[in-house]
Design an enzyme around this catalytic site. Structure first.
Site, PDB file in Angstrom:
ATOM      1  CG  HIS A  84      -1.753   1.278   1.281  1.00  0.00           C
ATOM      2  ND1 HIS A  84      -2.941   1.405   0.587  1.00  0.00           N
ATOM      3  CD2 HIS A  84      -1.554   2.471   1.911  1.00  0.00           C
ATOM      4  CE1 HIS A  84      -3.437   2.614   0.789  1.00  0.00           C
ATOM      5  NE2 HIS A  84      -2.621   3.272   1.584  1.00  0.00           N
ATOM      6  CG  ASP A 163     -11.802   3.263   5.932  1.00  0.00           C
ATOM      7  OD1 ASP A 163     -11.248   4.120   6.644  1.00  0.00           O
ATOM      8  OD2 ASP A 163     -11.547   3.110   4.728  1.00  0.00           O
ATOM      9  NE  ARG A 170     -10.165  10.662   8.671  1.00  0.00           N
ATOM     10  CZ  ARG A 170      -9.317   9.849   8.049  1.00  0.00           C
ATOM     11  NH1 ARG A 170      -9.716   8.668   7.600  1.00  0.00           N
ATOM     12  NH2 ARG A 170      -8.061  10.209   7.869  1.00  0.00           N
ATOM     13  CB  SER A 185      -8.376   4.973   7.080  1.00  0.00           C
ATOM     14  OG  SER A 185      -8.908   4.931   5.775  1.00  0.00           O
ATOM     15  CE  LYS A 189      -9.064   1.390   2.453  1.00  0.00           C
ATOM     16  NZ  LYS A 189      -9.115   2.489   3.436  1.00  0.00           N
TER      17      LYS A 189
END
Length: 425
Positions: A84, A163, A170, A185, A189
């Protein structure tokens, strides 16, 4: 025990540690619609201002995971490992990385997102390929992992729905910058996805979400700690994002550059970081392979073609080309000493490569091609950048964004290292 949103907000407002029960309740109740948006916005602001410790953050992550389902991937005969990125300008690394790591023997379930603002999204890039589709079912993801070894697709709606709802809130309440909320967050996932190992590419610099080394290192540490708390082997690399990555920024432009890397060429910085992340992923997967050798052999490109075709795309089809291309010329002679990532990313966004809101469309062909790099000698009038767009009226805004992002001087300056640090195993 009963709870109320006001009590939870007041506890964090007054800098108290939220209990596990409070966290479990407020996340579940917000997901069900029993806690109003304005109440969760107040809590998010309190968290932004007063923080959460590691235990609170790990529990918040768990609550978001438990708001939905976990992706139960079957045994595909290979170790699962994912990556990620926190997002940057010209960050097309997932495109060559996923097929490369798969070609080395791992399975890569890369659930990705779309871009927002000046940072590009992996799905937007791949959707520039004719026919390619991002939305896959859990069964399709599992089948492609078994057959191809890599899949890049959208997150399934059942994963961490809390999320998705909280992120949208947000985004419009000025609370995106909370490190505990960012960490939870991302990790909710990835843990719900069911991968066996996770490598994080945490960007640092003007074009990154976090611009200071200390903030990026804190985010990396938080995410690695969450991974450890949930039994997920996690490693974070801090990488430079003060200068755009590679020589292209924009969806179709970046796909073409990623293909160059998979064919054995491409910009040296993209190749360097692709190999560094591949080595980290293979290390977590327990695979002894040389990704540089695999990349040079062409096997990663073969996986790329199969991966794209499996999702309906035509890897041989021409990519979209912009209807209008304009050149930015060097205003003076000397050494290019500044090519600011944020300025270039903003220019690409204004040209149509990005979006201001998640529901907005993007132009597949829009973006910026860099014709010179930091440290290059240029002469007045030399082409520095190409601006690609289907809306010529956007060019003045893109040029304005670049004005403060370019500098030419008499003395040379070198680019710093790409790898800035590491956190985790």
């Amino acid at each position: 025990m009963t709870h109320s949103a006001v009590d939870v907000i007041a506890a964090k407002r007054d800098r108290h540690r939220l209990t596990d029960a409070q966290i479990d309740w407020v996340v579940a109740a917000y997901t069900r619609g029993e806690v109003a948006d304005e109440q969760m916005a107040a809590l998010a602001m309190a968290i932004l201002l007063n923080g959460m410790d590691d235990a609170e953050t790990a529990r918040w992550t768990l609550a978001m995971i438990e708001s939905g389902e976990r992706l139960a991937l079957p045994d595909v005969g290979r170790p699962l490992v994912d990556k990620h990125s926190t997002g940057g300008v010209g960050d097309k690394l997932t495109l060559p990385l996923a097929p490369l790591v798969a070609a080395c023997g791992a399975a890569v379930p890369q659930l990705s997102g779309r871009g927002l603002g000046h940072t590009g999204g992996t799905l937007d890039k791949l959707e520039a390929i004719p026919g390619w589709r991002a939305e896959l079912s859990a069964d399709e993801i599992a089948a492609q992992l078994a057959e191809v070894g890599a899949v890049v697709c959208a997150t399934t709606p059942s994963l961490a729905p809390a999320d998705r709802k909280l992120y949208a809130l947000r985004d419009v309440t000025g609370t995106v910058a909370s490190i505990p909320l960012i960490a939870s967050s991302i990790m909710s996932k990835k843990i719900a996805e069911g991968t066996g190992g996770l490598v994080l590419d945490v960007k640092v610099g003007s074009g990154a979400f976090l611009r200071t080394h200390d903030a990026a290192e804190e985010l990396a540490r938080r995410m690695v700690a969450i991974g450890a708390a949930h039994g997920l082997s996690t490693r974070a690399l801090l990488t430079d994002m003060s200068v755009p990555l590679g020589r292209t920024v924009g969806n179709a432009l970046e796909v073409a550059e990623a293909v160059e890397v998979l064919r054995g060429s491409g910009p040296p910085d993209v190749v360097e970081l692709t190999l560094a992340l591949a080595r980290a992923m293979l290390g977590l997967a327990g695979i002894e392979a040389d990704p540089a050798e695999v990349l040079a052999s062409g096997r990663a490109f073969e996986v790329w073609e199969r991966m794209i075709a499996a999702q309906g795309g035509d890897p041989a089809a021409p990519l979209p080309a912009a209807t209008h291309v304009e050149i930015v010329e060097a205003p003076a002679s000397g050494i290019l000493t500044r090519l600011d990532a944020l300025a270039v990313g903003t220019a690409a966004w204004r040209l149509g490569a990005g979006r201001a809101r998640k529901e907005h469309p993007v132009q597949a062909a829009a973006g910026v091609r860099l014709l010179a790099g930091v440290g290059d000698e240029v002469r007045a009038g030399d082409p520095l950048l190409e601006l690609h767009t289907d809306t010529p009226g956007a060019v003045p805004g893109a040029r304005a964004a670049l004005d403060a992002g370019l500098a030419i001087a008499d003395e040379p300056v070198g680019r710093g290292p790409l790898l800035l640090g590491e956190v985790g195993a």
